[in-house]
Design a protein around this motif. Structure first.
Motif, PDB file in Angstrom:
ATOM      1  N   THR A   1       0.852  -1.116  -0.034  1.00  0.00           N
ATOM      2  CA  THR A   1       0.049   0.015   0.022  1.00  0.00           C
ATOM      3  C   THR A   1       0.941   1.353   0.112  1.00  0.00           C
ATOM      4  O   THR A   1       0.368   2.321  -0.686  1.00  0.00           O
ATOM      5  N   ILE A   2       1.806   1.294   0.553  1.00  0.00           N
ATOM      6  CA  ILE A   2       2.984   2.465   0.869  1.00  0.00           C
ATOM      7  C   ILE A   2       3.658   2.772  -0.358  1.00  0.00           C
ATOM      8  O   ILE A   2       3.731   3.926  -0.687  1.00  0.00           O
ATOM      9  N   VAL A   3       4.100   1.662  -1.086  1.00  0.00           N
ATOM     10  CA  VAL A   3       5.009   1.762  -2.120  1.00  0.00           C
ATOM     11  C   VAL A   3       4.304   2.895  -3.454  1.00  0.00           C
ATOM     12  O   VAL A   3       4.686   3.777  -3.885  1.00  0.00           O
ATOM     13  N   PRO A   4       2.973   2.396  -3.660  1.00  0.00           N
ATOM     14  CA  PRO A   4       2.336   3.151  -4.743  1.00  0.00           C
ATOM     15  C   PRO A   4       2.091   4.532  -4.421  1.00  0.00           C
ATOM     16  O   PRO A   4       2.257   5.715  -5.183  1.00  0.00           O
TER      17      PRO A   4
ATOM     18  N   ILE B   1       5.175   6.644  -4.709  1.00  0.00           N
ATOM     19  CA  ILE B   1       5.764   7.062  -5.941  1.00  0.00           C
ATOM     20  C   ILE B   1       4.946   8.184  -6.577  1.00  0.00           C
ATOM     21  O   ILE B   1       5.210   9.153  -7.203  1.00  0.00           O
ATOM     22  N   ALA B   2       3.571   7.922  -6.191  1.00  0.00           N
ATOM     23  CA  ALA B   2       2.626   9.108  -6.504  1.00  0.00           C
ATOM     24  C   ALA B   2       3.063  10.311  -5.950  1.00  0.00           C
ATOM     25  O   ALA B   2       3.027  11.464  -6.534  1.00  0.00           O
ATOM     26  N   LEU B   3       3.497  10.467  -4.554  1.00  0.00           N
ATOM     27  CA  LEU B   3       4.070  11.546  -4.011  1.00  0.00           C
ATOM     28  C   LEU B   3       5.129  12.404  -4.763  1.00  0.00           C
ATOM     29  O   LEU B   3       5.232  13.522  -4.983  1.00  0.00           O
ATOM     30  N   GLY B   4       6.168  11.196  -5.028  1.00  0.00           N
ATOM     31  CA  GLY B   4       7.295  11.709  -5.827  1.00  0.00           C
ATOM     32  C   GLY B   4       7.153  12.305  -7.084  1.00  0.00           C
ATOM     33  O   GLY B   4       7.463  13.383  -7.293  1.00  0.00           O
ATOM     34  N   VAL B   5       6.013  11.801  -7.766  1.00  0.00           N
ATOM     35  CA  VAL B   5       5.571  12.399  -9.155  1.00  0.00           C
ATOM     36  C   VAL B   5       5.151  13.911  -8.821  1.00  0.00           C
ATOM     37  O   VAL B   5       5.395  14.594  -9.666  1.00  0.00           O
ATOM     38  N   LEU B   6       4.132  13.906  -7.974  1.00  0.00           N
ATOM     39  CA  LEU B   6       3.510  15.216  -7.740  1.00  0.00           C
ATOM     40  C   LEU B   6       4.534  16.190  -7.211  1.00  0.00           C
ATOM     41  O   LEU B   6       4.583  17.148  -7.666  1.00  0.00           O
ATOM     42  N   LEU B   7       5.564  15.690  -6.409  1.00  0.00           N
ATOM     43  CA  LEU B   7       6.324  16.653  -6.008  1.00  0.00           C
ATOM     44  C   LEU B   7       7.363  17.196  -6.999  1.00  0.00           C
ATOM     45  O   LEU B   7       7.964  18.363  -7.067  1.00  0.00           O
ATOM     46  N   VAL B   8       7.790  16.162  -8.096  1.00  0.00           N
ATOM     47  CA  VAL B   8       8.505  16.794  -9.261  1.00  0.00           C
ATOM     48  C   VAL B   8       7.915  17.601 -10.043  1.00  0.00           C
ATOM     49  O   VAL B   8       8.479  18.792 -10.471  1.00  0.00           O
ATOM     50  N   ILE B   9       6.509  17.489 -10.248  1.00  0.00           N
ATOM     51  CA  ILE B   9       5.805  18.348 -11.162  1.00  0.00           C
ATOM     52  C   ILE B   9       5.480  19.671 -10.502  1.00  0.00           C
ATOM     53  O   ILE B   9       5.843  20.821 -11.141  1.00  0.00           O
ATOM     54  N   PHE B  10       5.477  19.820  -9.154  1.00  0.00           N
ATOM     55  CA  PHE B  10       4.992  21.091  -8.620  1.00  0.00           C
ATOM     56  C   PHE B  10       6.376  21.546  -7.607  1.00  0.00           C
ATOM     57  O   PHE B  10       6.218  22.492  -6.961  1.00  0.00           O
ATOM     58  N   GLY B  11       7.340  21.097  -7.927  1.00  0.00           N
ATOM     59  CA  GLY B  11       8.727  21.263  -7.326  1.00  0.00           C
ATOM     60  C   GLY B  11       9.111  22.481  -7.568  1.00  0.00           C
ATOM     61  O   GLY B  11       9.529  23.251  -6.359  1.00  0.00           O
ATOM     62  N   PRO B  12       9.160  23.288  -8.739  1.00  0.00           N
ATOM     63  CA  PRO B  12       9.901  24.653  -8.797  1.00  0.00           C
ATOM     64  C   PRO B  12       8.695  25.409  -7.825  1.00  0.00           C
ATOM     65  O   PRO B  12       9.467  26.431  -7.090  1.00  0.00           O
ATOM     66  N   ARG B  13       7.487  25.436  -7.809  1.00  0.00           N
ATOM     67  CA  ARG B  13       6.824  26.340  -7.038  1.00  0.00           C
ATOM     68  C   ARG B  13       6.959  26.099  -5.584  1.00  0.00           C
ATOM     69  O   ARG B  13       7.189  27.115  -4.632  1.00  0.00           O
TER      70      ARG B  13
ATOM     71  N   SER C   1       4.591   5.931 -14.925  1.00  0.00           N
ATOM     72  CA  SER C   1       4.786   4.371 -15.468  1.00  0.00           C
ATOM     73  C   SER C   1       4.782   3.382 -14.587  1.00  0.00           C
ATOM     74  O   SER C   1       3.893   2.124 -14.412  1.00  0.00           O
ATOM     75  N   ALA C   2       5.745   3.623 -13.427  1.00  0.00           N
ATOM     76  CA  ALA C   2       5.971   2.936 -12.170  1.00  0.00           C
ATOM     77  C   ALA C   2       4.956   2.566 -11.480  1.00  0.00           C
ATOM     78  O   ALA C   2       4.392   1.480 -11.027  1.00  0.00           O
ATOM     79  N   LEU C   3       4.213   3.664 -11.187  1.00  0.00           N
ATOM     80  CA  LEU C   3       2.610   3.440 -10.500  1.00  0.00           C
ATOM     81  C   LEU C   3       1.938   2.538 -11.126  1.00  0.00           C
ATOM     82  O   LEU C   3       1.174   1.799 -10.477  1.00  0.00           O
ATOM     83  N   VAL C   4       1.530   2.859 -12.368  1.00  0.00           N
ATOM     84  CA  VAL C   4       0.635   1.726 -13.220  1.00  0.00           C
ATOM     85  C   VAL C   4       1.077   0.333 -13.104  1.00  0.00           C
ATOM     86  O   VAL C   4       0.206  -0.660 -12.856  1.00  0.00           O
ATOM     87  N   VAL C   5       2.508   0.135 -13.305  1.00  0.00           N
ATOM     88  CA  VAL C   5       2.905  -1.224 -13.382  1.00  0.00           C
ATOM     89  C   VAL C   5       2.586  -1.890 -11.874  1.00  0.00           C
ATOM     90  O   VAL C   5       2.136  -3.001 -11.887  1.00  0.00           O
ATOM     91  N   LEU C   6       2.869  -1.033 -10.905  1.00  0.00           N
ATOM     92  CA  LEU C   6       2.927  -1.718  -9.455  1.00  0.00           C
ATOM     93  C   LEU C   6       1.368  -1.748  -9.097  1.00  0.00           C
ATOM     94  O   LEU C   6       1.132  -2.838  -8.306  1.00  0.00           O
ATOM     95  N   LEU C   7       0.548  -1.095  -9.698  1.00  0.00           N
ATOM     96  CA  LEU C   7      -0.950  -1.086  -9.164  1.00  0.00           C
ATOM     97  C   LEU C   7      -1.450  -2.257  -9.886  1.00  0.00           C
ATOM     98  O   LEU C   7      -2.550  -2.984  -9.417  1.00  0.00           O
ATOM     99  N   ALA C   8      -0.803  -2.527 -11.352  1.00  0.00           N
ATOM    100  CA  ALA C   8      -1.440  -3.500 -12.094  1.00  0.00           C
ATOM    101  C   ALA C   8      -0.894  -4.897 -11.614  1.00  0.00           C
ATOM    102  O   ALA C   8      -1.557  -5.913 -11.852  1.00  0.00           O
TER     103      ALA C   8
END
Length: 253
Positions: free
Chosen positions: A102-105, A108-120, A246-253
């Protein structure tokens, strides 16, 4: 393992070494490949970790120019990765694989969001830190424990460890994205190397598999350093986000 399967494993190592140097998440290529060829999951995980270490070394060599002047930062944050990697490797050996399902996905989702909104977010962090005298070279106070936590995850499984590290460094450390990428490669190397040492000591390694991945990942590390250095910051951020999703999708699948 047939000759064709051995070639495919080596090619998977090339792809993983390339992706690990540019972003991280090469495990999402090599690990499923090994499972498809009948390697038991735990053996596949530990053999993959051992095999990808030379690729990380190759990536560090490729990014040596961006690592100039980062000695103090690498020593400080490398200690966090070292501790986290040992803990993560031991957890892999002690805990059932369902423990992190449960925690790994979520990470990863948190990491993606932080990368996207990282500059702000980074601008807000920098503004607050400036009131306290600026951001230290090694980052704001929470960077060290965050890197250690990423090390625990990396020692346990490793897929998308680079995404998490890039998010942490991009928000908490004031530097360019390419230099963050170089730092990420070193920290991931520390985690993979210490986890590999633990696995070699106590786990069952398939040395043929590990050797094939190692050979491929060394080539991939050089390819990744060449490609990654040419990516502008905005495009590199997009690549990181795509790989993370992509990592998130693979792990959830």
């Amino acid at each position: 393992m047939s000759p064709l399967e051995m070639v495919l494993v080596a090619l998977a190592g090339v792809a993983a070494g390339t992706i690990n140097t540019v972003v991280g998440s090469g495990t999402l290529i090599t690990f499923p490949t090994l499972l498809a060829f009948g390697v038991p999951p735990v053996t596949a995980n530990v053999s993959n970790t051992v095999g990808l270490v030379p690729g990380s070394v190759s990536g560090v060599v490729g990014y040596r120019r961006e690592l100039a002047g980062q000695r103090h930062r690498l020593l400080r944050l490398g200690a966090a990765s070292l501790i986290g990697g040992v803990v993560g490797a031991l957890l892999l050996l002690w805990l059932p694989s369902s423990a992190f399902d449960t925690i790994v996905p979520a990470l990863i989702a948190l990491g993606v969001l932080l990368v996207i909104f990282g500059p702000r977010i980074q601008r807000g962090v920098a503004a607050r830190a400036e009131l306290r005298g600026g951001i230290p070279d090694h980052g704001v106070w929470w960077v060290w424990p965050a890197v250690a936590a990423a090390g625990v995850y990396g020692g346990y499984f490793g897929a998308a460890q680079g995404v998490l590290l890039m998010a942490i460094l991009g928000i908490g450390v004031a530097d360019t994205l390419q230099r963050h990428n170089a730092t990420k490669i070193v920290l991931a190397l520390v985690v993979n190397a210490v986890a590999a040492a633990v696995f070699i000591a106590v786990a069952d390694i398939d040395w043929v598999v590990a050797g094939l991945i190692a050979a491929g990942s060394v080539v991939g590390g050089q390819i990744g350093a060449t490609v990654g250095r040419r990516l502008p910051p905005q495009l590199l951020r997009v690549v990181i986000a795509v790989v993370g999703v992509s990592a998130l999708v693979v792990l959830l699948a």
